[in-house]
Design an enzyme around this catalytic site. Structure first.
Site, PDB file in Angstrom:
ATOM      1  N   TYR A   1      -9.545  13.070 -56.870  1.00  0.00           N
ATOM      2  CA  TYR A   1      -8.354  13.314 -57.682  1.00  0.00           C
ATOM      3  C   TYR A   1      -8.730  13.935 -59.010  1.00  0.00           C
ATOM      4  O   TYR A   1      -9.915  14.029 -59.353  1.00  0.00           O
ATOM      5  CB  TYR A   1      -7.571  12.008 -57.888  1.00  0.00           C
ATOM      6  CG  TYR A   1      -8.199  11.035 -58.870  1.00  0.00           C
ATOM      7  CD1 TYR A   1      -9.351  10.323 -58.546  1.00  0.00           C
ATOM      8  CD2 TYR A   1      -7.653  10.839 -60.139  1.00  0.00           C
ATOM      9  CE1 TYR A   1      -9.920   9.438 -59.447  1.00  0.00           C
ATOM     10  CE2 TYR A   1      -8.217   9.950 -61.045  1.00  0.00           C
ATOM     11  CZ  TYR A   1      -9.350   9.252 -60.694  1.00  0.00           C
ATOM     12  OH  TYR A   1      -9.923   8.388 -61.585  1.00  0.00           O
TER      13      TYR A   1
ATOM     14  N   ARG B   1     -14.198  20.804 -62.052  1.00  0.00           N
ATOM     15  CA  ARG B   1     -14.638  19.448 -61.720  1.00  0.00           C
ATOM     16  C   ARG B   1     -14.065  19.020 -60.370  1.00  0.00           C
ATOM     17  O   ARG B   1     -14.754  18.361 -59.575  1.00  0.00           O
ATOM     18  CB  ARG B   1     -14.214  18.469 -62.823  1.00  0.00           C
ATOM     19  CG  ARG B   1     -14.731  17.050 -62.581  1.00  0.00           C
ATOM     20  CD  ARG B   1     -14.517  16.134 -63.758  1.00  0.00           C
ATOM     21  NE  ARG B   1     -13.107  15.850 -63.989  1.00  0.00           N
ATOM     22  CZ  ARG B   1     -12.637  15.142 -65.008  1.00  0.00           C
ATOM     23  NH1 ARG B   1     -13.478  14.665 -65.920  1.00  0.00           N
ATOM     24  NH2 ARG B   1     -11.344  14.929 -65.158  1.00  0.00           N
TER      25      ARG B   1
ATOM     26  N   ARG C   1      -8.304   5.837 -37.008  1.00  0.00           N
ATOM     27  CA  ARG C   1      -9.306   5.235 -37.878  1.00  0.00           C
ATOM     28  C   ARG C   1     -10.699   5.280 -37.258  1.00  0.00           C
ATOM     29  O   ARG C   1     -10.948   4.678 -36.204  1.00  0.00           O
ATOM     30  CB  ARG C   1      -8.949   3.777 -38.209  1.00  0.00           C
ATOM     31  CG  ARG C   1      -9.897   3.179 -39.241  1.00  0.00           C
ATOM     32  CD  ARG C   1      -9.620   1.721 -39.564  1.00  0.00           C
ATOM     33  NE  ARG C   1     -10.560   1.244 -40.572  1.00  0.00           N
ATOM     34  CZ  ARG C   1     -11.825   0.892 -40.316  1.00  0.00           C
ATOM     35  NH1 ARG C   1     -12.288   0.956 -39.080  1.00  0.00           N
ATOM     36  NH2 ARG C   1     -12.613   0.486 -41.299  1.00  0.00           N
TER      37      ARG C   1
ATOM     38  N   HIS D   1     -14.859   6.100 -39.038  1.00  0.00           N
ATOM     39  CA  HIS D   1     -15.547   6.537 -40.254  1.00  0.00           C
ATOM     40  C   HIS D   1     -15.925   8.016 -40.221  1.00  0.00           C
ATOM     41  O   HIS D   1     -15.894   8.691 -41.233  1.00  0.00           O
ATOM     42  CB  HIS D   1     -16.813   5.707 -40.486  1.00  0.00           C
ATOM     43  CG  HIS D   1     -16.530   4.296 -40.941  1.00  0.00           C
ATOM     44  ND1 HIS D   1     -15.784   3.420 -40.201  1.00  0.00           N
ATOM     45  CD2 HIS D   1     -16.888   3.637 -42.059  1.00  0.00           C
ATOM     46  CE1 HIS D   1     -15.690   2.270 -40.838  1.00  0.00           C
ATOM     47  NE2 HIS D   1     -16.356   2.373 -41.979  1.00  0.00           N
TER      48      HIS D   1
ATOM     49  N   LYS E   1     -15.061  12.331 -58.822  1.00  0.00           N
ATOM     50  CA  LYS E   1     -13.811  11.650 -59.209  1.00  0.00           C
ATOM     51  C   LYS E   1     -13.108  11.212 -57.923  1.00  0.00           C
ATOM     52  O   LYS E   1     -12.178  11.855 -57.422  1.00  0.00           O
ATOM     53  CB  LYS E   1     -12.937  12.586 -60.069  1.00  0.00           C
ATOM     54  CG  LYS E   1     -12.000  11.860 -61.017  1.00  0.00           C
ATOM     55  CD  LYS E   1     -11.500  12.762 -62.121  1.00  0.00           C
ATOM     56  CE  LYS E   1     -10.342  12.187 -62.913  1.00  0.00           C
ATOM     57  NZ  LYS E   1     -10.594  10.923 -63.611  1.00  0.00           N
TER      58      LYS E   1
ATOM     59  N   GLU F   1     -20.772   4.637 -69.160  1.00  0.00           N
ATOM     60  CA  GLU F   1     -19.465   5.097 -69.650  1.00  0.00           C
ATOM     61  C   GLU F   1     -18.540   3.884 -69.699  1.00  0.00           C
ATOM     62  O   GLU F   1     -19.001   2.743 -69.597  1.00  0.00           O
ATOM     63  CB  GLU F   1     -18.907   6.194 -68.737  1.00  0.00           C
ATOM     64  CG  GLU F   1     -18.741   5.753 -67.289  1.00  0.00           C
ATOM     65  CD  GLU F   1     -18.162   6.834 -66.385  1.00  0.00           C
ATOM     66  OE1 GLU F   1     -17.518   7.782 -66.864  1.00  0.00           O
ATOM     67  OE2 GLU F   1     -18.344   6.708 -65.153  1.00  0.00           O
TER      68      GLU F   1
ATOM     69  N   LEU G   1     -18.792   9.995 -65.005  1.00  0.00           N
ATOM     70  CA  LEU G   1     -17.894  11.115 -64.772  1.00  0.00           C
ATOM     71  C   LEU G   1     -18.077  12.118 -65.914  1.00  0.00           C
ATOM     72  O   LEU G   1     -18.045  11.722 -67.085  1.00  0.00           O
ATOM     73  CB  LEU G   1     -16.443  10.631 -64.743  1.00  0.00           C
ATOM     74  CG  LEU G   1     -15.462  11.736 -64.364  1.00  0.00           C
ATOM     75  CD1 LEU G   1     -15.509  11.978 -62.857  1.00  0.00           C
ATOM     76  CD2 LEU G   1     -14.059  11.401 -64.809  1.00  0.00           C
TER      77      LEU G   1
END
Ligand code: PMP
Length: 287
Positions: free
Chosen positions: A38, A57, A105, A107, A152, A184, A208
């Site tokens: 995101y 990014r 579902r 992986h 992110k 951070e 990040l």
């Protein structure tokens, strides 16, 4: 000024719709695995702030999870500008998310699946004048996240738990320590002032790469604020003159209490006040 004729739409997989009508499958890999990335782009006076950097990014995050970017940058700009135009506030926080899509579902990566793309906007509320004047409280916590914090990713469970730990202790942020060094915050980047020197941990897979972090370092360089990018130890944080946090939604804030003790004299310091003003000015020049 807020325009009440605007409908507050979100974008989901090709459609601009009211958020109440936005639906995704329970088999979306974002829901099942947190398999997505995101971005949060701030909008000031209806202008997207540092969009090019946010899209760069985003590209890095997508490469980090081996997902092809579903849009060119010009397409992203167009979608985001439509969302800005279809939301009331002049200052907005734009959230965009891409997941690996809907599949049974399992992986392993599904084949030939269309990624889910979602964009929404919320009003961007600047921290109150009082909070800027008093500063905020933070705690320290063990950085127990994975080793790709440069991505992110939507899977934010450790960050959620760390931030809640801070809130439970009447603080707003958790400063994360890994092997005795600052990485951070749970939702922000952290700067430290020691002996009049602004210190920033170097970008790596442990944090990040903040867009606001870059702005602050550019402002420090342009205005001769002594600064250094290097690892910062736990001892240096606990004996800091000033601590600052930065993020797209909060801008720059001063941390005046850490683990219940005053940072410096317990008031926002000189370097914070200078950078805060520079950041306000900078935002208005790029509008
Ligand atoms: N680190 C983390 C973990 C974050 O979630 C964020 C954004 N909320 C930041 C740093 C700050 O990044 P930016 O300045 O790009 O908002």
């Amino acid at each position: 000024m807020a325009n009440m004729s605007i409908q507050n739409l979100v974008y989901l997989n090709g459609s601009f719709i009211p958020i109440e009508d936005a639906r995704i499958s329970v088999l979306d890999r974002g829901f099942i695995f947190g398999d997505g990335v995101y971005e949060v782009v701030p909008v000031y006076s209806r202008r997207l702030f540092r969009l090019t950097e946010h899209l760069r990014r985003l590209q890095n995050s997508l490469e980090g999870i081996r997902l092809k970017n579903p849009h060119l940058d010009v397409e992203w700009r167009e979608l985001l500008e439509k969302i800005v135009a279809s939301n009331e506030s002049d200052d907005q926080s734009i959230y965009l998310q891409i997941t690996r899509g809907v599949a049974p579902r399992d992986h392993s990566f599904p084949e030939d699946v269309i990624p889910t793309v979602f964009i929404m906007s919320s009003p961007l509320l600047a921290p109150s004048k009082e909070l800027v004047a008093t500063g905020v409280s933070a705690i320290t916590a063990n950085d127990n996240r994975w080793l790709r914090c440069d991505i992110k990713a939507t899977s934010l469970l450790p960050n959620v738990l760390l931030r809640q730990k801070a809130l439970d202790e009447n603080a707003v942020e958790a400063l994360l320590l890994r092997e005795g060094f600052l990485t951070e915050g749970s939702t922000s980047n952290i700067f430290v002032v020691k002996s009049e020197m602004l210190l920033a941990p170097p970008k790596s897979y442990l944090m990040l790469p903040g867009i606001t972090y870059d702005v602050v370092l550019e402002l420090a360089a342009a205005h001769d604020i002594p600064h250094e990018i290097r690892n910062v130890s736990e001892y240096e944080i606990r004996t800091a003159q000033e601590l600052l946090l930065t993020s797209s939604t909060k801008g720059i804030m001063s941390i005046t209490h850490l683990d219940g003790k005053s940072v410096g004299n317990g008031k926002p310091g000189k370097i914070f006040l200078q950078l805060y003003q520079l950041y306000q000015n900078y935002k208005s020049t790029v509008m």
